[in-house]
Design a protein around this motif. Sequence first.
Motif, mmCIF file in Angstrom:
data_model
loop_
_atom_site.group_PDB
_atom_site.id
_atom_site.type_symbol
_atom_site.label_atom_id
_atom_site.label_comp_id
_atom_site.label_asym_id
_atom_site.label_seq_id
_atom_site.Cartn_x
_atom_site.Cartn_y
_atom_site.Cartn_z
ATOM 1 N N GLY A 19 0.797 -1.226 0.000
ATOM 2 C CA GLY A 19 0.000 0.000 0.000
ATOM 3 C C GLY A 19 0.823 1.267 0.000
ATOM 4 O O GLY A 19 0.296 2.362 -0.236
ATOM 5 N N HIS A 20 2.125 1.147 0.256
ATOM 6 C CA HIS A 20 2.984 2.327 0.346
ATOM 7 C C HIS A 20 2.980 3.128 -0.958
ATOM 8 O O HIS A 20 2.891 4.356 -0.938
ATOM 9 C CB HIS A 20 4.406 1.900 0.713
ATOM 10 N N LEU A 21 3.076 2.455 -2.081
ATOM 11 C CA LEU A 21 3.092 3.155 -3.365
ATOM 12 C C LEU A 21 1.797 3.942 -3.553
ATOM 13 O O LEU A 21 1.834 5.121 -3.937
ATOM 14 C CB LEU A 21 3.299 2.174 -4.520
ATOM 15 N N GLU A 22 0.673 3.330 -3.276
ATOM 16 C CA GLU A 22 -0.610 4.011 -3.443
ATOM 17 C C GLU A 22 -0.713 5.225 -2.519
ATOM 18 O O GLU A 22 -1.146 6.294 -2.940
ATOM 19 C CB GLU A 22 -1.753 3.037 -3.164
ATOM 20 N N ARG A 23 -0.294 5.069 -1.265
ATOM 21 C CA ARG A 23 -0.317 6.195 -0.323
ATOM 22 C C ARG A 23 0.591 7.316 -0.802
ATOM 23 O O ARG A 23 0.240 8.496 -0.730
ATOM 24 C CB ARG A 23 0.108 5.732 1.069
ATOM 25 N N ALA A 24 1.772 6.953 -1.308
ATOM 26 C CA ALA A 24 2.728 7.952 -1.780
ATOM 27 C C ALA A 24 2.178 8.709 -2.982
ATOM 28 O O ALA A 24 2.291 9.939 -3.050
ATOM 29 C CB ALA A 24 4.059 7.283 -2.129
ATOM 30 N N LEU A 25 1.586 8.000 -3.927
ATOM 31 C CA LEU A 25 1.041 8.659 -5.115
ATOM 32 C C LEU A 25 -0.082 9.622 -4.744
ATOM 33 O O LEU A 25 -0.190 10.708 -5.321
ATOM 34 C CB LEU A 25 0.559 7.626 -6.132
ATOM 35 N N ARG A 26 -0.910 9.261 -3.775
ATOM 36 C CA ARG A 26 -1.982 10.162 -3.329
ATOM 37 C C ARG A 26 -1.410 11.412 -2.673
ATOM 38 O O ARG A 26 -1.978 12.496 -2.788
ATOM 39 C CB ARG A 26 -2.912 9.451 -2.353
ATOM 40 N N ALA A 27 -0.294 11.269 -1.962
ATOM 41 C CA ALA A 27 0.282 12.391 -1.214
ATOM 42 C C ALA A 27 1.110 13.339 -2.080
ATOM 43 O O ALA A 27 1.331 14.480 -1.713
ATOM 44 C CB ALA A 27 1.155 11.854 -0.077
ATOM 45 N N MET A 28 1.578 12.850 -3.237
ATOM 46 C CA MET A 28 2.433 13.682 -4.091
ATOM 47 C C MET A 28 1.638 14.805 -4.732
ATOM 48 O O MET A 28 0.480 14.643 -5.070
ATOM 49 C CB MET A 28 3.068 12.829 -5.197
ATOM 50 N N THR A 29 2.316 15.917 -4.890
ATOM 51 C CA THR A 29 1.693 17.052 -5.565
ATOM 52 C C THR A 29 2.177 17.080 -7.002
ATOM 53 O O THR A 29 3.329 17.395 -7.282
ATOM 54 C CB THR A 29 2.050 18.374 -4.863
ATOM 55 N N PHE A 30 1.289 16.713 -7.911
ATOM 56 C CA PHE A 30 1.642 16.704 -9.318
ATOM 57 C C PHE A 30 1.368 18.050 -9.973
ATOM 58 O O PHE A 30 1.451 18.182 -11.177
ATOM 59 C CB PHE A 30 0.923 15.562 -10.050
ATOM 60 N N GLY A 31 1.028 19.065 -9.162
ATOM 61 C CA GLY A 31 0.873 20.412 -9.692
ATOM 62 C C GLY A 31 2.220 21.079 -9.933
ATOM 63 O O GLY A 31 2.304 22.096 -10.617
ATOM 64 N N ASP A 32 3.267 20.500 -9.369
ATOM 65 C CA ASP A 32 4.631 21.007 -9.562
ATOM 66 C C ASP A 32 4.987 20.859 -11.042
ATOM 67 O O ASP A 32 4.908 19.767 -11.588
ATOM 68 C CB ASP A 32 5.579 20.194 -8.690
#
Length: 106
Positions: A59-72
Amino acid sequence: MLAQLQLKYGFANLARYEAAMVTVRELFESQGITLIAGTVTQVGPLYEAFNLWEIEDQGHLERALRAMTFGDPRALEAMGELDATVEHEQTRFLGSLAFAESPTTA
């Protein structure tokens, strides 16, 4: 986690992929995902890349992808480069085997 990627043919695509992965690595590492190895075939299928990442659990990958800001803008550019250079990707979640453990010294 092992990511196996088939890059589009061409040395220029490999260079673009490597440049994009610098940003991807920074994004992943900001979420506690560590790159153990990033490789490309020397003999065998051309432009096949493997990235071995250390994660906490599946689940770490899924949690990380949700937390990342892709607006950068850098993240968006890196994702665009991956879209342009990667033909396909397979991701595997791996577990350690006992013989691979580091022996302890007394």
